[in-house]
Scaffold this active site. Structure first.
Site, PDB file in Angstrom:
ATOM      1  N   ASP A  10      25.557  -2.243 -15.424  1.00  0.00           N
ATOM      2  CA  ASP A  10      26.310  -3.412 -15.179  1.00  0.00           C
ATOM      3  C   ASP A  10      25.934  -3.933 -13.875  1.00  0.00           C
ATOM      4  OD1 ASP A  10      27.675  -1.923 -13.100  1.00  0.00           O
ATOM      5  OD2 ASP A  10      29.529  -2.205 -14.074  1.00  0.00           O
ATOM      6  N   CYS A  67      26.460   2.181 -12.913  1.00  0.00           N
ATOM      7  CA  CYS A  67      27.112   1.270 -12.726  1.00  0.00           C
ATOM      8  C   CYS A  67      27.939   1.525 -11.201  1.00  0.00           C
ATOM      9  CB  CYS A  67      28.416   1.537 -13.747  1.00  0.00           C
ATOM     10  SG  CYS A  67      29.458   2.786 -13.825  1.00  0.00           S
ATOM     11  N   THR A  69      30.213   3.424  -9.975  1.00  0.00           N
ATOM     12  CA  THR A  69      30.501   4.940  -9.827  1.00  0.00           C
ATOM     13  C   THR A  69      29.754   5.821 -10.720  1.00  0.00           C
ATOM     14  OG1 THR A  69      32.437   4.650 -11.286  1.00  0.00           O
ATOM     15  CG2 THR A  69      32.963   4.331  -9.060  1.00  0.00           C
ATOM     16  N   HIS A 100      21.757  23.287 -19.320  1.00  0.00           N
ATOM     17  CA  HIS A 100      22.975  23.813 -20.098  1.00  0.00           C
ATOM     18  C   HIS A 100      23.615  23.024 -21.085  1.00  0.00           C
ATOM     19  CE1 HIS A 100      23.330  27.156 -16.880  1.00  0.00           C
ATOM     20  NE2 HIS A 100      22.436  26.995 -17.143  1.00  0.00           N
ATOM     21  N   HIS A 135      23.453  28.583 -24.770  1.00  0.00           N
ATOM     22  CA  HIS A 135      24.009  27.218 -24.666  1.00  0.00           C
ATOM     23  C   HIS A 135      24.156  26.485 -26.114  1.00  0.00           C
ATOM     24  CE1 HIS A 135      24.098  28.017 -20.394  1.00  0.00           C
ATOM     25  NE2 HIS A 135      22.802  28.242 -20.499  1.00  0.00           N
TER      26      HIS A 135
HETATM   27  C1  RB5 Z   1      32.660  -2.787 -11.455  1.00  0.00           C
HETATM   28  O1  RB5 Z   1      33.322  -3.239 -10.361  1.00  0.00           O
HETATM   29  C2  RB5 Z   1      32.909  -1.249 -11.466  1.00  0.00           C
HETATM   30  O2  RB5 Z   1      34.203  -0.910 -11.836  1.00  0.00           O
HETATM   31  C3  RB5 Z   1      31.946  -0.708 -12.453  1.00  0.00           C
HETATM   32  O3  RB5 Z   1      30.836  -0.636 -11.863  1.00  0.00           O
HETATM   33  C4  RB5 Z   1      32.020   0.848 -12.636  1.00  0.00           C
HETATM   34  O4  RB5 Z   1      32.206   1.480 -11.290  1.00  0.00           O
HETATM   35  C5  RB5 Z   1      33.001   1.330 -13.308  1.00  0.00           C
HETATM   36  O5  RB5 Z   1      33.398   2.478 -13.703  1.00  0.00           O
END
Ligand code: RB5
Length: 150
Positions: A10, A67, A69, A100, A135
């Protein structure tokens, strides 16, 4: 099996995706970029879906999603049949999730990890084989949950 890697992000993961693409080119690896194409705000599930479809059809063998996180991407990817996505922020996990869990998608957070660490994780994810053995049953048991969704 295809040796082409699918890659997607994203807006939050866009810059990291571009760094990873340059690394894949340096390594001589083929990839398909499912987007996004800029840092303009988009919704991560769309790109997780596009990437998972590439793996489900066999066009690509592994996927890399970025993304902010890594968490949203991994949640969205793991809703797809046959997808085993791992959200990683350390090299040990990136290696072990191949050995695994036979993970086929690596998710990373661009706001969590730096580019150097991300590239080390990419290399481990791409270069480490599934160990099989004890596994296999466990991975099969995870995949069996796909059938319960239908
Ligand atoms: C975008 O602001 C953020 O929410 C997205 O990149 C991601 O971290 C979602 O899990």
């Amino acid at each position: 099996m295809s040796t082409i890697i699918a890659i997607g992000s994203d807006h939050g993961g866009f810059d990291l995706k571009e760094v990873i693409k340059a690394h894949l080119i340096e390594r001589g690896l083929k990839f398909i970029d499912v987007g996004t194409t800029s840092t303009k705000s988009v919704d991560y599930p769309e790109f997780a879906h596009k990437l998972c479809q590439k793996i489900q059809t066999g066009e690509c063998s592994r996927g890399i999603l970025c993304c902010g996180t890594g968490i949203g991407m991994s949640m969205a990817a793991n809703k797809h049949k046959g997808i085993r996505a791992a959200c990683c922020s350390d090299t040990y996990s990136a290696k072990l999730t191949r050995q695994h869990n036979d993970a086929n998608v690596l998710c990373m957070g661009a706001r969590v990890v730096g580019a150097g660490l991300a590239l080390d994780m990419v290399d481990l994810f791409l270069d480490t084989d599934f160990e099989g053995g004890r596994h296999v049953n466990r991975v099969n048991a995870v995949d069996a949950f796909d059938e319960e969704k239908e």
